[in-house]
Scaffold this active site. Structure first.
Site, mmCIF file in Angstrom:
data_model
loop_
_atom_site.group_PDB
_atom_site.id
_atom_site.type_symbol
_atom_site.label_atom_id
_atom_site.label_comp_id
_atom_site.label_asym_id
_atom_site.label_seq_id
_atom_site.Cartn_x
_atom_site.Cartn_y
_atom_site.Cartn_z
ATOM 1 C CD GLU A 97 32.907 22.313 19.773
ATOM 2 O OE1 GLU A 97 31.919 21.705 20.161
ATOM 3 O OE2 GLU A 97 33.251 23.419 20.242
ATOM 4 C CB THR B 194 24.423 26.553 24.597
ATOM 5 O OG1 THR B 194 25.657 26.359 23.906
ATOM 6 C CG2 THR B 194 23.942 27.974 24.379
HETATM 7 C C1 FAD Z 1 21.995 24.796 15.140
HETATM 8 C C2 FAD Z 1 22.763 24.972 16.402
HETATM 9 C C3 FAD Z 1 23.313 23.859 17.031
HETATM 10 C C4 FAD Z 1 23.970 23.995 18.251
HETATM 11 N N1 FAD Z 1 24.410 22.867 18.911
HETATM 12 C C5 FAD Z 1 24.857 22.974 20.191
HETATM 13 C C6 FAD Z 1 25.124 21.823 20.981
HETATM 14 O O1 FAD Z 1 24.992 20.675 20.518
HETATM 15 N N2 FAD Z 1 25.491 21.986 22.271
HETATM 16 C C7 FAD Z 1 25.630 23.225 22.840
HETATM 17 O O2 FAD Z 1 25.957 23.314 24.015
HETATM 18 N N3 FAD Z 1 25.406 24.357 22.113
HETATM 19 C C8 FAD Z 1 25.027 24.249 20.810
HETATM 20 N N4 FAD Z 1 24.758 25.394 20.061
HETATM 21 C C9 FAD Z 1 24.891 26.700 20.698
HETATM 22 C C10 FAD Z 1 26.030 27.524 20.100
HETATM 23 O O3 FAD Z 1 27.252 27.053 20.594
HETATM 24 C C11 FAD Z 1 25.740 28.978 20.470
HETATM 25 O O4 FAD Z 1 24.618 29.386 19.709
HETATM 26 C C12 FAD Z 1 26.905 29.872 20.192
HETATM 27 O O5 FAD Z 1 27.970 29.558 21.052
HETATM 28 C C13 FAD Z 1 26.546 31.336 20.377
HETATM 29 O O6 FAD Z 1 25.883 31.516 21.604
HETATM 30 P P1 FAD Z 1 24.456 32.249 21.677
HETATM 31 O O7 FAD Z 1 23.605 31.698 20.599
HETATM 32 O O8 FAD Z 1 23.942 32.141 23.051
HETATM 33 O O9 FAD Z 1 24.789 33.717 21.312
HETATM 34 P P2 FAD Z 1 25.049 34.929 22.323
HETATM 35 O O10 FAD Z 1 26.105 34.582 23.302
HETATM 36 O O11 FAD Z 1 23.734 35.409 22.819
HETATM 37 O O12 FAD Z 1 25.638 35.985 21.304
HETATM 38 C C14 FAD Z 1 24.824 36.637 20.317
HETATM 39 C C15 FAD Z 1 25.721 37.440 19.404
HETATM 40 O O13 FAD Z 1 26.432 38.410 20.171
HETATM 41 C C16 FAD Z 1 27.812 38.280 19.970
HETATM 42 N N5 FAD Z 1 28.527 38.544 21.223
HETATM 43 C C17 FAD Z 1 28.224 38.073 22.464
HETATM 44 N N6 FAD Z 1 29.124 38.522 23.346
HETATM 45 C C18 FAD Z 1 30.015 39.277 22.657
HETATM 46 C C19 FAD Z 1 31.194 40.002 23.007
HETATM 47 N N7 FAD Z 1 31.646 40.034 24.250
HETATM 48 N N8 FAD Z 1 31.862 40.643 22.030
HETATM 49 C C20 FAD Z 1 31.413 40.636 20.752
HETATM 50 N N9 FAD Z 1 30.321 39.960 20.363
HETATM 51 C C21 FAD Z 1 29.638 39.293 21.302
HETATM 52 C C22 FAD Z 1 28.045 36.841 19.498
HETATM 53 O O14 FAD Z 1 29.212 36.756 18.718
HETATM 54 C C23 FAD Z 1 26.770 36.573 18.700
HETATM 55 O O15 FAD Z 1 26.964 37.002 17.387
HETATM 56 C C24 FAD Z 1 24.135 25.279 18.812
HETATM 57 C C25 FAD Z 1 23.624 26.410 18.156
HETATM 58 C C26 FAD Z 1 22.928 26.265 16.981
HETATM 59 C C27 FAD Z 1 22.344 27.494 16.333
#
Ligand code: FAD
Length: 390
Positions: A248, A128
């Site tokens: 996963e 991410t």
């Molecule tokens: C505590 C924690 C640990 C994590 N650990 C890791 C890790 O070890 N490695 C790693 O790579 N990542 C990690 N992550 C990242 C995690 O995988 C992402 O937070 C998650 O995939 C969501 O991405 P984002 O936060 O960028 O949300 P965004 O992509 O910005 O999305 C925000 C919101 O909008 C919604 N949304 C976005 N696009 C759409 C769409 N097309 N249709 C409908 N809804 C939509 C999403 O569902 C979400 O609710 C971690 C996150 C957290 C909070």
């Protein structure tokens, strides 16, 4: 507390028994103290590693126990059902699969036995990025080949456990998105030795969150990675990452089932003991029905986890089942968490009961590693044949 009366014999009963005995050495006080300090459960992870549980998916030829995903799911479920949290170390189980499936013979021989023995920690997964979010193909971290090495520049966010891992599995662009034939091409996977890289192009900054998750942001500034640490073919990394996602999803779903079981047992216990208006609160349907509903939901979700795990073990396609397992289990654990907190009334907010900690922890799984909306979008498009929505 006694098990619910109808319950079927457990799968992987011996493993579950062993994990329960290990987890009993790390009770609520242990997790609570760590949560307060946002500290890493080093002793717990060491014990799990030494007992061989974290290497359960590594084939015997490489020093692991060569078990299937069902066994790994049982291990993580029990960790969560005991009140603990596998998030400190669960990634090792599924990241390792990328090396196993796509690594070279030399990479497997070099890394897998060390990981199985607990001498190397493979806990960090850098996918991410702040500007890309869920749209993984929009990542900007770039790796440029210069002779026998790649030079990496960019940034990751939410790279959990980076401070407690020796290796990181990193996804980076080796061809810019605009220049790639398809946006899913031109991404590559590297194994970064963080011990060698820290201070030499790699900087890790912790992010404090509402849960104790050891998550960080990671910066790459001309970090040199030996070309021999490229996993598989250059440019094919997106497919390798997708390949690991079913595992996963199944393992995280198993953790949610464990959480749901912990919340239900805790709610049930309190509902029987807490006397208000001269009778146990559990005698009121307003208290017992949500607990019964949470039980039904979590048992149904557990069946989907089991189905996804059996398909995975048989080598059959399991994308829909793995995604549905994650969706249903994370919703079941969240409903169970809310019910447990409500059952406890004011005491649900007191740290000593562990309910508020587990409540915060289980909420994560509707957002990470994949958010609920994106699972629904996957099912709508790839299973139900509806138009792609994004
Ligand atoms: C505590 C924690 C640990 C994590 N650990 C890791 C890790 O070890 N490695 C790693 O790579 N990542 C990690 N992550 C990242 C995690 O995988 C992402 O937070 C998650 O995939 C969501 O991405 P984002 O936060 O960028 O949300 P965004 O992509 O910005 O999305 C925000 C919101 O909008 C919604 N949304 C976005 N696009 C759409 C769409 N097309 N249709 C409908 N809804 C939509 C999403 O569902 C979400 O609710 C971690 C996150 C957290 C909070």
């Amino acid at each position: 507390m006694a098990k619910p009366q109808h319950q079927q014999p457990e799968d992987h009963a011996d493993i579950r028994e062993g994990v329960r005995a290990l987890c009993a050495r790390y009770p609520g006080e242990y997790w609570r103290a760590l949560d307060r300090e946002r500290a890493y459960p080093t002793e717990f992870v060491r014990a799990l590693t030494e007992a061989g549980y974290l290497g359960c998916l590594i084939p015997e030829a490489f020093g692991g126990s060569g078990l299937g995903i069902g066994a790994a799911a049982a291990i993580l479920e029990e960790v969560h059902a005991s009140g603990g949290n596998g998030a400190a170390c669960h990634a090792q189980m599924y990241i390792m699969g990328t090396i196993l499936r796509h690594g070279s013979a030399a990479q497997k021989a070099k890394f897998l036995p060390e990981i199985a023995a607990g001498r190397l920690r493979l806990q960090a997964f850098g996918v991410t990025e702040p500007t890309a979010g869920t749209d993984t193909t929009a990542i900007r971290t770039a790796a440029v080949r210069l002779g026998d090495r790649y030079v990496v520049n960019g940034q990751k966010v939410w790279t959990s456990r980076a401070e407690h891992s020796d290796l990181m599995l990193l996804l980076a662009r080796t061809t810019a998105r605009e220049k790639a034939a398809r946006k899913t091409e031109g991404l590559s996977v590297f194994l970064v030795d963080m011990r060698a890289a820290l201070g030499k192009g790699l900087t890790i900054r912790p992010i404090r969150t509402m849960i104790n998750h050891a998550t960080t942001e990671v910066f790459f500034d001309n970090l040199e990675v030996p070309a021999e640490n490229l996993i598989g073919e250059e440019g094919a990394g997106f497919r390798y990452i997708l390949d690991g996602m079913n595992a996963e999803r199944i393992l995280i779903a198993a953790e949610c089932i464990g959480d749901a079981r912990w919340f239900i047992a805790k709610a049930r216990g309190y509902a029987k003991e807490r006397v208000v208006f001269g009778r146990p609160i559990g005698q009121n349907q307003g208290i017992q029905f949500p607990i019964a509903r949470a039980y039904a939901q979590s048992e149904a979700a557990a069946l989907m986890v089991k189905r996804a795990a059996s398909l995975y073990e048989a080598g059959s396609p399991c994308g829909p089942e793995a995604n549905m397992a994650k969706l249903l289990a994370s919703e079941a654990s969240w409903f169970a968490a809310d019910t447990c907190l409500q059952t406890h009334g004011g005491f649900g907010f007191a740290e000593d009961y562990d309910v508020e900690r587990k409540f915060r922890e289980t909420r994560l799984y509707q957002v990470a590693p994949i958010s609920t909306n994106l699972i629904l979008a996957y099912l709508a498009e790839h299973v139900l044949g509806l138009p792609r929505s994004y």
